[in-house]
Design an enzyme around this catalytic site. Sequence first.
Site, PDB file in Angstrom:
ATOM      1  NE  ARG A 189      33.461  37.785  41.567  1.00 38.58           N
ATOM      2  CZ  ARG A 189      34.472  37.963  42.405  1.00 38.58           C
ATOM      3  NH1 ARG A 189      35.581  37.306  42.235  1.00 38.58           N
ATOM      4  NH2 ARG A 189      34.382  38.818  43.377  1.00 38.58           N
ATOM      5  NE  ARG A 210      40.201  37.231  37.444  1.00 38.08           N
ATOM      6  CZ  ARG A 210      40.748  37.364  38.656  1.00 38.08           C
ATOM      7  NH1 ARG A 210      42.000  37.705  38.770  1.00 38.08           N
ATOM      8  NH2 ARG A 210      40.043  37.143  39.731  1.00 38.08           N
ATOM      9  NE  ARG A 244      38.474  44.869  33.074  1.00 38.12           N
ATOM     10  CZ  ARG A 244      38.995  44.343  34.171  1.00 38.12           C
ATOM     11  NH1 ARG A 244      38.372  43.376  34.791  1.00 38.12           N
ATOM     12  NH2 ARG A 244      40.126  44.776  34.669  1.00 38.12           N
ATOM     13  CG  ASP A 257      33.651  44.373  43.101  1.00 39.03           C
ATOM     14  OD1 ASP A 257      34.030  43.248  42.747  1.00 39.03           O
ATOM     15  OD2 ASP A 257      33.833  44.819  44.248  1.00 39.03           O
ATOM     16  CE1 TYR A 273      37.702  42.810  50.324  1.00 38.90           C
ATOM     17  CE2 TYR A 273      35.319  42.629  50.368  1.00 38.90           C
ATOM     18  CZ  TYR A 273      36.551  42.102  50.051  1.00 38.90           C
ATOM     19  OH  TYR A 273      36.644  40.868  49.455  1.00 38.90           O
TER      20      TYR A 273
HETATM   21  O1  CP3 Z   1      29.765  37.376  37.387  1.00 39.61           O
HETATM   22  C1  CP3 Z   1      29.504  37.897  38.470  1.00 39.61           C
HETATM   23  O2  CP3 Z   1      29.400  37.242  39.526  1.00 39.61           O
HETATM   24  C2  CP3 Z   1      29.172  39.385  38.502  1.00 39.61           C
HETATM   25  C3  CP3 Z   1      30.207  40.255  38.826  1.00 39.61           C
HETATM   26  C4  CP3 Z   1      30.776  40.359  40.238  1.00 39.61           C
HETATM   27  C5  CP3 Z   1      32.090  40.794  40.455  1.00 39.61           C
HETATM   28  N1  CP3 Z   1      32.276  40.965  41.797  1.00 39.61           N
HETATM   29  C6  CP3 Z   1      33.070  41.064  39.396  1.00 39.61           C
HETATM   30  C7  CP3 Z   1      34.500  41.005  39.715  1.00 39.61           C
HETATM   31  C8  CP3 Z   1      30.160  40.207  41.488  1.00 39.61           C
HETATM   32  C9  CP3 Z   1      28.772  39.706  41.819  1.00 39.61           C
HETATM   33  C10 CP3 Z   1      31.130  40.596  42.455  1.00 39.61           C
HETATM   34  C11 CP3 Z   1      30.850  40.640  43.901  1.00 39.61           C
HETATM   35  C12 CP3 Z   1      31.986  40.678  44.836  1.00 39.61           C
HETATM   36  N2  CP3 Z   1      33.112  41.434  44.781  1.00 39.61           N
HETATM   37  C13 CP3 Z   1      32.018  39.967  46.050  1.00 39.61           C
HETATM   38  C14 CP3 Z   1      30.912  39.050  46.521  1.00 39.61           C
HETATM   39  C15 CP3 Z   1      30.998  37.742  45.814  1.00 39.61           C
HETATM   40  C16 CP3 Z   1      32.021  36.805  46.358  1.00 39.61           C
HETATM   41  O3  CP3 Z   1      32.944  36.462  45.609  1.00 39.61           O
HETATM   42  O4  CP3 Z   1      31.895  36.411  47.526  1.00 39.61           O
HETATM   43  C17 CP3 Z   1      33.211  40.267  46.696  1.00 39.61           C
HETATM   44  C18 CP3 Z   1      33.672  39.715  48.013  1.00 39.61           C
HETATM   45  C19 CP3 Z   1      33.902  41.219  45.889  1.00 39.61           C
HETATM   46  C20 CP3 Z   1      35.209  41.863  46.157  1.00 39.61           C
HETATM   47  C21 CP3 Z   1      36.164  41.472  45.081  1.00 39.61           C
HETATM   48  N3  CP3 Z   1      36.235  42.101  43.861  1.00 39.61           N
HETATM   49  C22 CP3 Z   1      37.062  40.381  45.061  1.00 39.61           C
HETATM   50  C23 CP3 Z   1      37.315  39.437  46.193  1.00 39.61           C
HETATM   51  C24 CP3 Z   1      37.667  40.380  43.788  1.00 39.61           C
HETATM   52  C25 CP3 Z   1      38.633  39.364  43.222  1.00 39.61           C
HETATM   53  C26 CP3 Z   1      40.045  39.796  43.229  1.00 39.61           C
HETATM   54  C27 CP3 Z   1      40.847  38.957  42.237  1.00 39.61           C
HETATM   55  O5  CP3 Z   1      41.373  39.558  41.296  1.00 39.61           O
HETATM   56  O6  CP3 Z   1      40.906  37.730  42.401  1.00 39.61           O
HETATM   57  C28 CP3 Z   1      37.152  41.460  43.073  1.00 39.61           C
HETATM   58  C29 CP3 Z   1      37.464  41.804  41.683  1.00 39.61           C
HETATM   59  C30 CP3 Z   1      36.462  41.329  40.695  1.00 39.61           C
HETATM   60  N4  CP3 Z   1      35.116  41.526  40.813  1.00 39.61           N
HETATM   61  C31 CP3 Z   1      36.728  40.662  39.474  1.00 39.61           C
HETATM   62  C32 CP3 Z   1      35.497  40.465  38.853  1.00 39.61           C
HETATM   63  C33 CP3 Z   1      35.222  39.855  37.509  1.00 39.61           C
HETATM   64  C34 CP3 Z   1      38.096  40.302  38.945  1.00 39.61           C
HETATM   65  C35 CP3 Z   1      38.691  41.546  38.353  1.00 39.61           C
HETATM   66  C36 CP3 Z   1      39.416  41.325  37.052  1.00 39.61           C
HETATM   67  O7  CP3 Z   1      38.941  40.588  36.162  1.00 39.61           O
HETATM   68  O8  CP3 Z   1      40.446  41.985  36.900  1.00 39.61           O
END
Ligand code: CP3
Length: 380
Positions: free
Chosen positions: A66, A70, A79, A115, A190
């Site tokens: 990540r 944010r 974004r 994602d 999910y």
């Molecule tokens: O920088 C990186 O790591 C690359 C981008 C990345 C994202 N999601 C972007 C993202 C990666 C590798 C993921 C994988 C992902 N997505 C996982 C596996 C990694 C982990 O955290 O265990 C999982 C479980 C998800 C599912 C998911 N998508 C979650 C739990 C969330 C967070 C929800 C929140 O808002 O807190 C997302 C959304 C997400 N994926 C964001 C980002 C940057 C946040 C969205 C935003 O900025 O509005």
Amino acid sequence: MTGSGIVTTHPIAQPTPDPVPAGSPTHTPDTPPNADTTASADPRHSALVTAARGGRARHTPVWFMRQAGRSLPEYKKVREGIPMLESCAMPDLVTEITLQPVRRHGVDAAILFSDIVVPLKAIGVDLDIVAGTGPVVAEPFATRADLDRLPALTPEHVPYITEAVGSLVAELGPTPLIGFTGAPFTLASYLVEGGPSKTHQRTKALMHGDPELWHDLCARLAQIAGTFLQVQIDAGASAVQVFDSWVGALPRTDYLRFVEPHSRAVLETVAGQVPRIHFGVGTGELLADMAAAGTEVIGVDYRLSLTDAVQRTGGAYAVQGNLDPALLFAPWPVIEARVIEIVEEGRAAPGHIFNLGHGVLPDTDPSVLTRVVELVHSLG
Ligand code: CP3
């Protein structure tokens, strides 16, 4: 997408701080992966790929799960007003967001901004990513008829991934790009729960209540995950990570019976192509099995020391991890001592990629992350 507000402290083309002595030989494709003694323009000879293959790099490579997101003001800026899943399908924006942490922190790898649910959306599953919550599925998976909503993924479903990876690889030069996928269990969770779950109760009920349907679901998801990785590798990714984020919720016997064969199938799809990283949260009890499922690197969360991780996996795998993301909020001397300790512990493994034990928390001060990168690099 390279407007104002972008921090450019680390030029992309020179991510490796070590100077190359004049007249040094450059690597050829035949150079053994652990012969990482000079800088090379080829990401296959980067510190990250070298460590992933179990070799000693010139410094411990570091990136953060990540790292794009944010915690970065420049991310929030680009974004603004664009929903998460829409942004994932915009190659120029994906390229910009993926590069942001590389420029700012000088990390040793980029990870594609996308994602784990992107390939599911691409094959037509009605889902959204809700800010602050995560993926939410409109019609959760429950019956055999729902398998019809999960057709096989083909590269034609995700042309924007091919395009984004291609443009990133060109921009990144010697810095490797990590591609990724969700593992079948975490994706299934999910789909079956309909969103994030602490208990995974519906998922476990399906797994035990209708094992045949569970295995058919996971086999579909393994095809989707494997193809999603292959698309990224074909477009130029230098390593891949399989995120089985929530599999730590399972006891070992259930992991081996219901999950491991499907994760193994995903990892097998890309075997022998680029180094693979297999990661989950709270997986101390599963670590040896997750490693044996077919990976070069085992991801370690912050609950288990790297010393224990090396011991549990027989010293046969490179390790990735494992600073607690919450510790980044502690005073610097606390962070510094822990980083030094982790780098020292990592020396017992065939290779070590420094990372957090899970993703960067949104409130993290990005300047602390930059400082961690500098510290890890200074330790050699
Ligand atoms: O920088 C990186 O790591 C690359 C981008 C990345 C994202 N999601 C972007 C993202 C990666 C590798 C993921 C994988 C992902 N997505 C996982 C596996 C990694 C982990 O955290 O265990 C999982 C479980 C998800 C599912 C998911 N998508 C979650 C739990 C969330 C967070 C929800 C929140 O808002 O807190 C997302 C959304 C997400 N994926 C964001 C980002 C940057 C946040 C969205 C935003 O900025 O509005």
